[in-house]
Design an enzyme around this catalytic site. Structure first.
Site, PDB file in Angstrom:
ATOM      1  N   LYS A 187      -1.412   0.609  -2.490  1.00 27.42           N
ATOM      2  CA  LYS A 187      -1.642   1.299  -1.211  1.00 27.42           C
ATOM      3  C   LYS A 187      -1.691   2.832  -1.330  1.00 27.42           C
ATOM      4  O   LYS A 187      -2.387   3.482  -0.561  1.00 27.42           O
ATOM      5  CB  LYS A 187      -0.563   0.909  -0.192  1.00 27.42           C
ATOM      6  CG  LYS A 187      -0.716  -0.518   0.315  1.00 27.42           C
ATOM      7  CD  LYS A 187       0.232  -0.798   1.458  1.00 27.42           C
ATOM      8  CE  LYS A 187       0.178  -2.273   1.825  1.00 27.42           C
ATOM      9  NZ  LYS A 187       0.947  -2.593   3.013  1.00 27.42           N
TER      10      LYS A 187
ATOM     11  N   ASP B 249      -0.888  -0.613   9.182  1.00 27.48           N
ATOM     12  CA  ASP B 249       0.440  -1.254   9.130  1.00 27.48           C
ATOM     13  C   ASP B 249       1.365  -0.779  10.253  1.00 27.48           C
ATOM     14  O   ASP B 249       2.018  -1.584  10.913  1.00 27.48           O
ATOM     15  CB  ASP B 249       1.127  -0.969   7.790  1.00 27.48           C
ATOM     16  CG  ASP B 249       0.555  -1.792   6.648  1.00 27.48           C
ATOM     17  OD1 ASP B 249       0.062  -2.903   6.898  1.00 27.48           O
ATOM     18  OD2 ASP B 249       0.605  -1.312   5.503  1.00 27.48           O
TER      19      ASP B 249
END
Ligand code: ATR
Length: 277
Positions: free
Chosen positions: A66, A103
């Site tokens: 990420k 997220d």
């Protein structure tokens, strides 16, 4: 023409994203496919360039890529830049690959689906200061949560988050053991309790949670972590990690395809699968 999407990570076999997105394509009558692809850290740049060459419409990124993917993308959304992490990549009209982070917003949608918006002024504690915690902290602040505290085993990382937010407090694990009962909302944002995460346990006692606590976990396998089980046992409200998982995927879907897919049945379905596992 058929569109294709992917999720990259290492490991990747356990990911529920392919099943979720392919179900949505089917429901929406789209000619599209979503595939899991295992990519090792040393192959990440080559993988991103190959995806671009092969005309990917978009992809998700999971552990451990990420943060490290950022230099390989053409553009990064402002919020994802602040978070220092990307979980969704969109191929733009001009072919450029642009990184987003869904997220944190996925977490807030899941939380407020359960508890509404009336707790935004209440004291809230985020446990953990990794990429996930950071994204959640940004999204909460953006949504108007006013009283954010962060605790972490490595205190300097909690301080970094609060510095970046520009408001909030940091407390040590020792302090948490004593003051846990003061927080209305607790957010568990570490791998503690995760089935495949090894034996991670929180560095403080969770005994002092208050009865009216709202406890949310980012872990969704198992559905009920020790942290959530304790909150439930004392009569608290529990938010499992499934809602965050489904909503982060739904926000990614919206970036790619222009509309929000159906999330309610998906949360029920994945919850049922995990309950039966
Ligand atoms: P992610 O980016 O997915 O959030 P990460 O950056 O590895 O993952 O962060 C994991 C979080 O879990 C961190 O807050 C980490 O604490 P440290 O910053 O002190 O490393 C926390 N964590 C991981 N293992 C832990 C353990 N055994 N006890 C307490 N906290 C732990």
């Amino acid at each position: 023409m058929k569109k294709w999407f992917a999720v990259i990570g290492d490991p990747i076999a356990q990911s529920k994203s392919p099943e979720m997105h392919n179900t949505w394509y089917e429901q929406d009558g789209l000619d599209a496919a979503y595939v899991p692809i295992q990519v090792k850290a040393e192959d990440l740049e080559k993988a991103v360039n190959s995806f671009k060459l092969l005309g990917v419409s978009g992809f998700n990124i999971t552990i451990p890529h990420k943060t490290t993917i950022i230099p390989f993308l053409d553009e990064i959304d402002e919020t994802a830049k602040h978070m220092g992490a990307v979980n969704t990549v969109v191929r733009l009209q001009n072919g450029n690959l642009k990184g987003y982070n869904t997220d944190g917003d996925g977490f807030v949608r899941s939380l407020e689906e359960k508890i509404g918006q009336e707790h935004r002024h209440q004291p809230l504690l985020i446990i953990g200061a990794g990429g996930a915690a950071r994204g959640i902290a940004y999204a909460l602040k953006k949504s108007g949560y006013e009283d954010i505290t962060v605790t972490n085993r490595t205190i300097s990382k909690a301080e970094d988050i609060i510095d970046a937010l520009g408001s909030g407090k940091v407390i040590t694990s020792d302090e948490v053991s004593k003051s846990l009962g003061q927080y209305k909302i607790l957010i568990q944002a570490t791998p503690a309790g995760m089935q495949y995460g090894g034996e991670v346990s929180l560095p403080f006692s969770i005994e002092q949670m208050s009865k009216g606590v709202i406890a949310a976990d980012i872990v969704y396998n198992p559905l009920m972590t020790p942290f959530l089980r304790h909150a439930k046992a004392i009569g608290g409200t529990v938010v499992t990690g499934v809602g965050m998982f489904v909503h982060q995927g739904a926000i990614a879907y919206e970036h790619w395809l222009g509309h929000y897919p159906k999330t309610e049945f998906m949360i029920e379905r994945i919850t049922k699968q995990l309950n039966e596992a």
